[in-house]
Design a protein around this motif. Structure first.
Motif, PDB file in Angstrom:
ATOM      1  N   THR A 237       0.851  -1.191   0.000  1.00  0.00           N
ATOM      2  CA  THR A 237       0.000   0.000   0.000  1.00  0.00           C
ATOM      3  C   THR A 237       0.885   1.238   0.000  1.00  0.00           C
ATOM      4  O   THR A 237       1.908   1.298   0.679  1.00  0.00           O
ATOM      5  CB  THR A 237      -0.929   0.024   1.238  1.00  0.00           C
ATOM      6  N   TYR A 238       0.467   2.214  -0.811  1.00  0.00           N
ATOM      7  CA  TYR A 238       1.209   3.476  -0.895  1.00  0.00           C
ATOM      8  C   TYR A 238       0.226   4.598  -1.193  1.00  0.00           C
ATOM      9  O   TYR A 238      -0.515   4.544  -2.184  1.00  0.00           O
ATOM     10  CB  TYR A 238       2.275   3.407  -2.001  1.00  0.00           C
ATOM     11  N   ASN A 239       0.203   5.586  -0.317  1.00  0.00           N
ATOM     12  CA  ASN A 239      -0.673   6.754  -0.487  1.00  0.00           C
ATOM     13  C   ASN A 239      -2.121   6.346  -0.769  1.00  0.00           C
ATOM     14  O   ASN A 239      -2.783   6.898  -1.657  1.00  0.00           O
ATOM     15  CB  ASN A 239      -0.163   7.657  -1.613  1.00  0.00           C
ATOM     16  N   GLY A 240      -2.594   5.364  -0.045  1.00  0.00           N
ATOM     17  CA  GLY A 240      -3.992   4.980  -0.152  1.00  0.00           C
ATOM     18  C   GLY A 240      -4.305   3.962  -1.229  1.00  0.00           C
ATOM     19  O   GLY A 240      -5.432   3.465  -1.302  1.00  0.00           O
ATOM     20  N   LEU A 270       7.356  -8.034  -4.595  1.00  0.00           N
ATOM     21  CA  LEU A 270       8.556  -7.215  -4.780  1.00  0.00           C
ATOM     22  C   LEU A 270       8.361  -6.132  -5.835  1.00  0.00           C
ATOM     23  O   LEU A 270       8.848  -4.999  -5.672  1.00  0.00           O
ATOM     24  CB  LEU A 270       9.741  -8.111  -5.151  1.00  0.00           C
ATOM     25  N   ASN A 271       7.659  -6.441  -6.937  1.00  0.00           N
ATOM     26  CA  ASN A 271       7.458  -5.438  -7.987  1.00  0.00           C
ATOM     27  C   ASN A 271       6.658  -4.233  -7.497  1.00  0.00           C
ATOM     28  O   ASN A 271       7.043  -3.084  -7.751  1.00  0.00           O
ATOM     29  CB  ASN A 271       6.793  -6.074  -9.211  1.00  0.00           C
ATOM     30  N   PRO A 272       5.519  -4.421  -6.796  1.00  0.00           N
ATOM     31  CA  PRO A 272       4.816  -3.253  -6.257  1.00  0.00           C
ATOM     32  C   PRO A 272       5.654  -2.457  -5.255  1.00  0.00           C
ATOM     33  O   PRO A 272       5.505  -1.236  -5.161  1.00  0.00           O
ATOM     34  CB  PRO A 272       3.579  -3.866  -5.585  1.00  0.00           C
ATOM     35  N   LEU A 273       6.539  -3.137  -4.535  1.00  0.00           N
ATOM     36  CA  LEU A 273       7.445  -2.409  -3.632  1.00  0.00           C
ATOM     37  C   LEU A 273       8.365  -1.491  -4.434  1.00  0.00           C
ATOM     38  O   LEU A 273       8.619  -0.337  -4.039  1.00  0.00           O
ATOM     39  CB  LEU A 273       8.270  -3.396  -2.803  1.00  0.00           C
ATOM     40  N   MET A 274       8.888  -1.996  -5.552  1.00  0.00           N
ATOM     41  CA  MET A 274       9.740  -1.172  -6.415  1.00  0.00           C
ATOM     42  C   MET A 274       8.962   0.020  -6.963  1.00  0.00           C
ATOM     43  O   MET A 274       9.462   1.153  -7.003  1.00  0.00           O
ATOM     44  CB  MET A 274      10.271  -2.023  -7.568  1.00  0.00           C
ATOM     45  N   THR A 275       7.731  -0.227  -7.370  1.00  0.00           N
ATOM     46  CA  THR A 275       6.903   0.856  -7.912  1.00  0.00           C
ATOM     47  C   THR A 275       6.632   1.914  -6.857  1.00  0.00           C
ATOM     48  O   THR A 275       6.710   3.127  -7.133  1.00  0.00           O
ATOM     49  CB  THR A 275       5.576   0.290  -8.436  1.00  0.00           C
ATOM     50  N   ALA A 276       6.308   1.472  -5.639  1.00  0.00           N
ATOM     51  CA  ALA A 276       6.034   2.422  -4.554  1.00  0.00           C
ATOM     52  C   ALA A 276       7.279   3.239  -4.229  1.00  0.00           C
ATOM     53  O   ALA A 276       7.200   4.461  -4.014  1.00  0.00           O
ATOM     54  CB  ALA A 276       5.547   1.671  -3.310  1.00  0.00           C
ATOM     55  N   ALA A 277       8.447   2.594  -4.193  1.00  0.00           N
ATOM     56  CA  ALA A 277       9.696   3.316  -3.923  1.00  0.00           C
ATOM     57  C   ALA A 277       9.991   4.324  -5.032  1.00  0.00           C
ATOM     58  O   ALA A 277      10.461   5.443  -4.774  1.00  0.00           O
ATOM     59  CB  ALA A 277      10.844   2.327  -3.773  1.00  0.00           C
ATOM     60  N   TYR A 278       9.696   3.939  -6.277  1.00  0.00           N
ATOM     61  CA  TYR A 278       9.879   4.861  -7.409  1.00  0.00           C
ATOM     62  C   TYR A 278       8.943   6.063  -7.277  1.00  0.00           C
ATOM     63  O   TYR A 278       9.369   7.222  -7.415  1.00  0.00           O
ATOM     64  CB  TYR A 278       9.611   4.113  -8.715  1.00  0.00           C
TER      65      TYR A 278
END
Length: 457
Positions: A237-240, A270-278
């Motif tokens: 989850t990132y920004n809702g 892992l891919n959504p984690l990379m996207t959230a960090a980006y």
């Protein structure tokens, strides 16, 4: 069956052989002690008709526990049920005050006496694990106390023998009921709090800033005589917003039973984690000063362009680099491959200075991770590139990024308390579509201290 499991976690038989017989045994003893000490023992009032003194009214007040010790505790995994816990030779002294009066309508005599009860107790808890509100919960209501000793000591033993005999019967009977009810109730409460605490601690570890990982359980844990296996969502989850995963490649056969603790993490997490960090702007780095000059001392196969030489010798050269695209990763037995478009801008730290050079290049690296001496280690290889700037990205840029990532990711994990765990021979094994992390470990004392502090506050 395993469609919605993206982060399975497994505690296998070596964990119980290694930990429950030593470390966790000790920690559970501390939790049981906390349950005894934190239990609220209510005041009790009653009355009894006695042929020779009339009506006896009494109250047991201010009951407290002292000198608590636990002799031995044993654990057993019970297939499809939970964990059996046997606590033997619990020694404790209960202290309180007896207020009593006796007599008839014509006269009444009243007294107050301090008392102690020396006790020896065995405790058996048949805990059941289940999925409740997205978390692994424990039901310890199947709880049995066996009293092997209840010895009443009145204040200095100076009171008349008949008083002691009467209250020995009354108090021992009452204490068996009250202590059993309150201790079992408190153990169930502490078990709920502990399950909540462990889940919250894990969620805190997997969060930083606005990025979080939802590790709510998707089904009841699987329990055999050799291991406990729980299945977690692993949704980022990132920004809702929350990541969506359509399927999982998990199969229980992918886990072994030769290590204490196993984590299975799919590329879908892992891919959504990379996207959230980006999206959170974490793949940006500015390099200047001596750090920049040292960076370009590495010899490359091609000669360095004169443009770069002039830029490096200029006043306050600045290199800005960032990911110009969302990184994409996939895992194979060779490691975790990451592909992204890297942007590089050469300029000056002075304001209003136009860039000397800007370029973008696609970078693909294969990373294998390991963990030793409480530090994350990243071994990285990149595709072979030819032109000077591309070669610089491969041999200078990628290496520099890794040199930043290793200490910063280690620091991030340590902020969440990873360094307080005793991780024994951790292994990170890449497979097709997922990463398997397995290790033996020592239960961290700081977690128990923090849990008991919160429980007893």
């Amino acid at each position: 069956m395993f469609r919605s499991h993206y982060c399975p976690c497994c505690l296998s038989s070596p964990f119980y052989d290694l930990c429950l017989n030593s470390t966790v045994n000790e920690k559970t003893t501390e939790v049981i002690k906390a349950a005894f000490q934190h239990a609220k023992y209510p005041d009790i009032e009653g009355e009894k008709s006695m042929s020779f003194i009339g009506k006896l009214k009494y109250g047991l007040l201010n009951l407290e526990i002292h000198n608590l010790s636990i002799g031995k505790s044993e654990f057993e995994l019970r297939e499809n049920v939970g964990i059996g816990i046997d606590i033997s030779n619990v020694s404790a002294v209960f202290k309180g005050t007896i207020k009593y009066s006796y007599g008839s309508a014509l006269f009444t005599v009243g007294h107050s006496i301090d008392f102690e009860i020396e006790s020896k107790i065995d405790l058996v808890i048949n805990s059941k694990l289940y999925c409740g509100k997205g978390k692994v919960a424990a039901d310890t209501s199947d709880c049995c106390l066996t009293f092997h000793k209840l010895k009443l000591l009145l204040q200095g033993d100076r009171e008349p023998g008949w008083i002691k005999r009467i209250f020995t019967d009354i108090i021992t009977f009452t204490m068996r009921l009250v202590v059993k009810g309150q201790i079992c109730k408190e153990i169930n409460k502490v078990a709920d709090i502990l399950a909540e605490f462990i889940q919250e601690t894990a969620e805190e570890f997997l969060s930083d800033g606005d990025i979080r990982v939802d590790i709510g359980v998707t089904s009841a844990p699987v329990i055999t005589s050799n291991y406990i296996e729980s299945y977690h969502k692993g949704l980022v989850t990132y920004n809702g917003s929350t990541s969506v995963v359509n399927a999982s490649v998990f199969n229980p056969d992918q886990l072994s039973e030769d290590r204490s603790l196993h984590f299975w993490i799919s590329d879908d997490t892992l891919n959504p984690l990379m996207t959230a960090a980006y999206d959170d702007g974490r793949f940006i780095r500015n390099i200047s000063g001596e750090d920049l000059r040292f960076l370009f001392q590495k010899e490359l196969s091609a000669a360095r362009p004169e443009l770069l030489n002039k830029w490096l010798s200029s006043e306050e050269p600045l290199l800005k680099t960032w990911s110009a695209s969302v990184p994409h990763l996939w895992t194979t037995t060779q490691g975790t491959s990451v592909k992204a478009v890297a942007a590089v801008e050469l300029s000056s730290a002075k304001q209003d200075t136009p860039p000397v050079l800007y370029f973008e290049t696609e970078v693909e690296v294969v990373v294998r991770a390991s963990y030793a001496d409480k530090n994350l280690i990243l071994n990285c290889t990149a595709k072979s590139l030819n032109a000077y700037l591309q070669e610089a990205v491969e041999k200078i840029g990628v290496a520099k990024v890794i040199s930043y990532l290793e200490p910063e990711l280690t620091a991030l994990m340590n902020e969440q308390g990873l360094h307080l765990f005793d991780l024994i021979n951790p292994e990170v094994t890449p497979q097709n579509g997922y990463v398997l992390i397995q290790m033996d470990f020592g239960f961290p004392h700081h977690l128990l201290v923090e849990f008991l502090r919160k429980t007893l506050d």
